[in-house]
Scaffold this motif. Sequence first.
Motif, PDB file in Angstrom:
ATOM      1  N   THR A 164       0.854  -1.189   0.000  1.00  0.00           N
ATOM      2  CA  THR A 164       0.000   0.000   0.000  1.00  0.00           C
ATOM      3  C   THR A 164       0.888   1.236   0.000  1.00  0.00           C
ATOM      4  N   ARG A 165       0.482   2.230  -0.796  1.00  0.00           N
ATOM      5  CA  ARG A 165       1.261   3.471  -0.929  1.00  0.00           C
ATOM      6  C   ARG A 165       0.334   4.650  -0.624  1.00  0.00           C
ATOM      7  N   PRO A 166       0.131   4.976   0.681  1.00  0.00           N
ATOM      8  CA  PRO A 166      -0.765   6.087   1.020  1.00  0.00           C
ATOM      9  C   PRO A 166      -0.228   7.412   0.496  1.00  0.00           C
ATOM     10  N   LEU A 176       8.836   2.091  -7.398  1.00  0.00           N
ATOM     11  CA  LEU A 176       8.007   1.440  -6.376  1.00  0.00           C
ATOM     12  C   LEU A 176       6.646   2.119  -6.189  1.00  0.00           C
ATOM     13  N   ALA A 177       6.478   3.319  -6.715  1.00  0.00           N
ATOM     14  CA  ALA A 177       5.193   4.018  -6.606  1.00  0.00           C
ATOM     15  C   ALA A 177       4.189   3.568  -7.672  1.00  0.00           C
ATOM     16  N   GLU A 184      10.613  -1.620 -17.249  1.00  0.00           N
ATOM     17  CA  GLU A 184      10.724  -0.608 -18.301  1.00  0.00           C
ATOM     18  C   GLU A 184      10.767   0.802 -17.704  1.00  0.00           C
ATOM     19  N   ILE A 185      10.043   1.017 -16.606  1.00  0.00           N
ATOM     20  CA  ILE A 185      10.088   2.319 -15.921  1.00  0.00           C
ATOM     21  C   ILE A 185      11.509   2.585 -15.423  1.00  0.00           C
ATOM     22  N   ILE A 186      12.120   1.591 -14.790  1.00  0.00           N
ATOM     23  CA  ILE A 186      13.483   1.752 -14.276  1.00  0.00           C
ATOM     24  C   ILE A 186      14.452   2.042 -15.422  1.00  0.00           C
ATOM     25  N   LEU A 239      -1.084   2.805  -5.630  1.00  0.00           N
ATOM     26  CA  LEU A 239      -0.029   2.685  -6.634  1.00  0.00           C
ATOM     27  C   LEU A 239      -0.557   3.212  -7.969  1.00  0.00           C
ATOM     28  N   MET A 240       0.302   3.898  -8.707  1.00  0.00           N
ATOM     29  CA  MET A 240      -0.125   4.462  -9.981  1.00  0.00           C
ATOM     30  C   MET A 240      -0.130   3.360 -11.039  1.00  0.00           C
ATOM     31  N   ARG A 241      -1.299   3.170 -11.648  1.00  0.00           N
ATOM     32  CA  ARG A 241      -1.397   2.141 -12.679  1.00  0.00           C
ATOM     33  C   ARG A 241      -1.313   2.714 -14.087  1.00  0.00           C
ATOM     34  N   ARG A 242      -1.485   4.038 -14.188  1.00  0.00           N
ATOM     35  CA  ARG A 242      -1.434   4.669 -15.508  1.00  0.00           C
ATOM     36  C   ARG A 242      -0.891   6.085 -15.366  1.00  0.00           C
TER      37      ARG A 242
END
Length: 153
Positions: free
Chosen positions: A2-4, A35-36, A55-57, A115-118
């Motif tokens: 979880t990422r509050p 990680l976000a 791919e983000i990294i 978490l950001m999915r898009r």
Amino acid sequence: MTRPPVPPFTAETARAKVQAAEDAWNTRDPQRVALAYTPDSVWRNRDEFITGRDEIIAFLTRKWAKELDYALRKELWAFTGDRIAVRFQYEWHDADGRWWRSYGNELWEFDADGLMRRREASINDLRISAGQRRIFGPRGAGVQSPSLPIAQS
């Protein structure tokens, strides 16, 4: 994981999410930033289409190898439910010492765990002189996001 803060967002939690993103990106640490995002997060960044944390990294590693001394400011533009719209600007210099200010807008969508999915990002670059810089490193602790000035050359 979880990422509050998590959706549904309020004005306060949306601002906190935007500030947390600014703080993380200003570390220029691709592993930490990734990680976000959900493991299968989908991005459009300028003309690149990116899927997943690996791919983000890779993208962020390339980005910060090119965009030296990168310093970012983000501002909440709008929010609703599980979505946030942000405008931002950042400054950086290239390997030849030329300074740039990059302006853009992002549309973010989050899962229930925060978490950001898009992420959809549109960005334009403006060449500036070193004397025109106005962003110097990460924002200090407790400093609010001021309104970002409109493009000035």
